[in-house]
Design a protein around this motif. Structure first.
Motif, PDB file in Angstrom:
ATOM      1  N   UNK A 124       0.835  -1.201   0.000  1.00  0.00           N
ATOM      2  CA  UNK A 124       0.000   0.000   0.000  1.00  0.00           C
ATOM      3  C   UNK A 124       0.872   1.254   0.000  1.00  0.00           C
ATOM      4  N   UNK A 125       1.912   1.250   0.811  1.00  0.00           N
ATOM      5  CA  UNK A 125       2.815   2.402   0.873  1.00  0.00           C
ATOM      6  C   UNK A 125       3.485   2.638  -0.477  1.00  0.00           C
ATOM      7  N   UNK A 126       3.833   1.564  -1.196  1.00  0.00           N
ATOM      8  CA  UNK A 126       4.481   1.725  -2.495  1.00  0.00           C
ATOM      9  C   UNK A 126       3.538   2.387  -3.500  1.00  0.00           C
ATOM     10  N   UNK A 127       2.237   2.049  -3.438  1.00  0.00           N
ATOM     11  CA  UNK A 127       1.258   2.675  -4.329  1.00  0.00           C
ATOM     12  C   UNK A 127       1.065   4.146  -3.977  1.00  0.00           C
ATOM     13  N   UNK A 128       0.959   4.420  -2.701  1.00  0.00           N
ATOM     14  CA  UNK A 128       0.803   5.814  -2.250  1.00  0.00           C
ATOM     15  C   UNK A 128       2.023   6.650  -2.638  1.00  0.00           C
ATOM     16  N   UNK A 129       3.199   6.109  -2.414  1.00  0.00           N
ATOM     17  CA  UNK A 129       4.429   6.834  -2.746  1.00  0.00           C
ATOM     18  C   UNK A 129       4.582   7.051  -4.249  1.00  0.00           C
ATOM     19  N   UNK A 130       3.974   6.159  -5.038  1.00  0.00           N
ATOM     20  CA  UNK A 130       4.047   6.291  -6.498  1.00  0.00           C
ATOM     21  C   UNK A 130       3.015   7.271  -7.039  1.00  0.00           C
ATOM     22  N   UNK A 131       2.199   7.845  -6.143  1.00  0.00           N
ATOM     23  CA  UNK A 131       1.270   8.890  -6.560  1.00  0.00           C
ATOM     24  C   UNK A 131      -0.202   8.555  -6.506  1.00  0.00           C
ATOM     25  N   UNK A 132      -0.564   7.370  -6.014  1.00  0.00           N
ATOM     26  CA  UNK A 132      -1.985   7.026  -5.921  1.00  0.00           C
ATOM     27  C   UNK A 132      -2.673   7.877  -4.866  1.00  0.00           C
ATOM     28  N   UNK A 133      -3.784   8.500  -5.237  1.00  0.00           N
ATOM     29  CA  UNK A 133      -4.581   9.285  -4.283  1.00  0.00           C
ATOM     30  C   UNK A 133      -5.900   8.602  -3.972  1.00  0.00           C
ATOM     31  N   UNK A 134      -6.150   7.467  -4.611  1.00  0.00           N
ATOM     32  CA  UNK A 134      -7.409   6.721  -4.474  1.00  0.00           C
ATOM     33  C   UNK A 134      -7.390   5.887  -3.196  1.00  0.00           C
ATOM     34  N   UNK A 135      -8.568   5.372  -2.802  1.00  0.00           N
ATOM     35  CA  UNK A 135      -8.612   4.328  -1.777  1.00  0.00           C
ATOM     36  C   UNK A 135      -7.704   3.186  -2.231  1.00  0.00           C
ATOM     37  N   UNK A 136      -7.001   2.578  -1.282  1.00  0.00           N
ATOM     38  CA  UNK A 136      -6.134   1.449  -1.627  1.00  0.00           C
ATOM     39  C   UNK A 136      -6.419   0.288  -0.683  1.00  0.00           C
ATOM     40  N   UNK A 137      -6.722  -0.873  -1.250  1.00  0.00           N
ATOM     41  CA  UNK A 137      -6.887  -2.106  -0.480  1.00  0.00           C
ATOM     42  C   UNK A 137      -6.026  -3.195  -1.111  1.00  0.00           C
ATOM     43  N   UNK A 138      -5.244  -3.880  -0.273  1.00  0.00           N
ATOM     44  CA  UNK A 138      -4.375  -4.963  -0.752  1.00  0.00           C
ATOM     45  C   UNK A 138      -4.524  -6.174   0.181  1.00  0.00           C
TER      46      UNK A 138
END
Length: 408
Positions: free
Chosen positions: A376-390
């Motif tokens: 999740x942190x990797x997606x956020x750090x890559x610029x995702x601003x959406x809800x993230x569920x993994x």
């Protein structure tokens, strides 16, 4: 229930602590441990809602998974044998509306929690014996609202599917799912509570889980569309489900939530998400009289950026509720599955996801606790601003992934 003395001791200890924490039977004005997110329930929602309330409440107290599944099943069976008509709400039926009798979800939840309390009291006195289930799939889960105003994702983890539905078969079964809502969370909640229930009640479930999954998706969509009409809801949800039966993996999906398999450290594609720019999806939509246009991204009729979903009544038939499915035999060389919503996959490619998991396992001697957090942190750090569920589901001992000669 307990397969050995140590496990029975663990279960009894949990029941003692849980009953100590729970209040005596809830009265009409007492606050609920968990408040239902929907105000009304129809009869076909009762089983799924009951199971969800029980599991959520038990897991808050770190209930062992097999015990939670068994308690939820026993409570649901008791509820299903109860006359629920006293909780029905008489509402004026609008022209064309579905006249199904509906239940007050708060009163229903109070009944569920009180029945769960009674079941725990009985089991503490005499713990039922059941066959000890096979070892569970080790999982790591993390979900964040991220930069969005609301969290519209829901996920489902059922590692002991047989116990939850009292299925007496030799093969282990497990169910994992991610639902990514849009326009509100109601469709995602409904799907998370009901799809696995609809699955197990399909006639084809025992012989053909793939067909049963597709039928369950369709039924869930049809019933939610009716609910949305009754309650004036305007929302939808994508969904991806993995169902494991013995050494076979079944995958079914609608929309752009995805699952990826990793085998011997290599990403394996299991599915293609339903997006409007897929040529076959574009042709299907245009054949129905709709259109796919660019508006920041490719969208159906200039609106939704997915081409299939549960719900979205005002966009049907262009946004259809027909799931795709795939079947994969497992030979023991598979490492793990990653299920996630588009908030993850839009910014993290499969190879990067494998690297993140591999690095974490290497650095933590195979400990999986924070694997999903790292993804999740990797997606956020890559610029995702959406809800993230993994959700990461390990299909073999994580230590054998970083040390191939171990556990062979």
């Amino acid at each position: 229930m307990a397969g050995c003395a140590a496990e029975e001791k663990t279960f009894r200890r949990f029941l003692e602590l849980f009953l100590r924490e729970m209040r005596p039977p809830l009265q009409e004005n007492d606050p609920l441990p968990l408040r239902p997110l929907s105000n009304l329930l129809s009869e076909d929602e009762v089983e799924g809602e009951c199971l969800d309330l029980c599991l959520q409440h038990l897991y808050k107290y770190n209930c062992p998974c097999s015990l939670a599944a068994a308690l939820a099943r026993a409570t649901a069976d008791s509820i299903l044998q109860t006359d629920l008509s006293i909780h029905q709400i008489n509402k004026t039926v609008e022209d064309g509306a579905d006249p199904l009798p509906q239940l007050d979800s708060v009163k229903f939840a109070r009944l569920v929690f009180n029945r769960l309390f009674e079941t725990c009291c009985l089991w503490l006195k005499e713990l039922p014996y059941r066959r000890r289930p096979q070892p569970y799939y080790e999982t790591s889960i993390h979900a964040i609202k991220n930069m969005r105003r609301k969290m519209e994702d829901k996920h489902v983890i059922i590692p002991d599917f047989n116990t939850l539905f009292n299925i007496q078969v030799a093969e282990e079964q497990a169910f994992f799912a991610v639902f990514d809502g849009h326009g509100g969370v109601d469709a995602a909640i409904y799907a998370a509570n009901q799809l696995h229930v609809n699955l197990v009640h399909q006639e084809s479930f025992s012989q053909d889980p793939g067909e049963a999954l597709c039928r369950a998706f369709k039924l869930t969509d049809e019933r939610f569309v009716k609910k949305a009409s009754r309650e004036h809801l305007r929302c939808g949800t994508t969904g991806v489900v993995t169902f494991l039966r013995g050494r076979t993996l079944h995958v079914a999906w609608l929309g752009d939530s995805q699952v990826m398999l990793v085998r011997r450290g290599q990403a394996v594609e299991l599915m293609k998400p339903h997006k409007p720019d897929r040529e076959d999806e574009k042709q299907r939509i245009e054949a129905l009289g709709g259109c796919v246009i660019w508006f920041g991204t490719w969208r159906v009729n200039g609106s939704l950026s997915v081409s299939r979903a549960i719900g979205d009544s005002e966009h049907k038939p262009y946004i259809c509720g027909d799931a795709d499915h795939s079947i994969f035999p497992l030979d023991g060389s598979e490492d793990y599955l990653i299920l996630a919503c588009d908030g993850f996959w839009d910014t993290v490619n499969p190879d990067e996801a494998v690297r993140v998991v591999s690095d974490h396992l290497q650095e933590n001697a195979g400990d999986t606790t924070m694997v999903a957090h790292k993804l999740v942190a990797s997606a956020r750090d890559a610029g995702s601003s959406d809800n993230i569920t993994v959700i990461v589901v390990f299909l073999r001992d994580p230590r054998s992934i970083i040390h191939p000669t171990l556990c062979q």
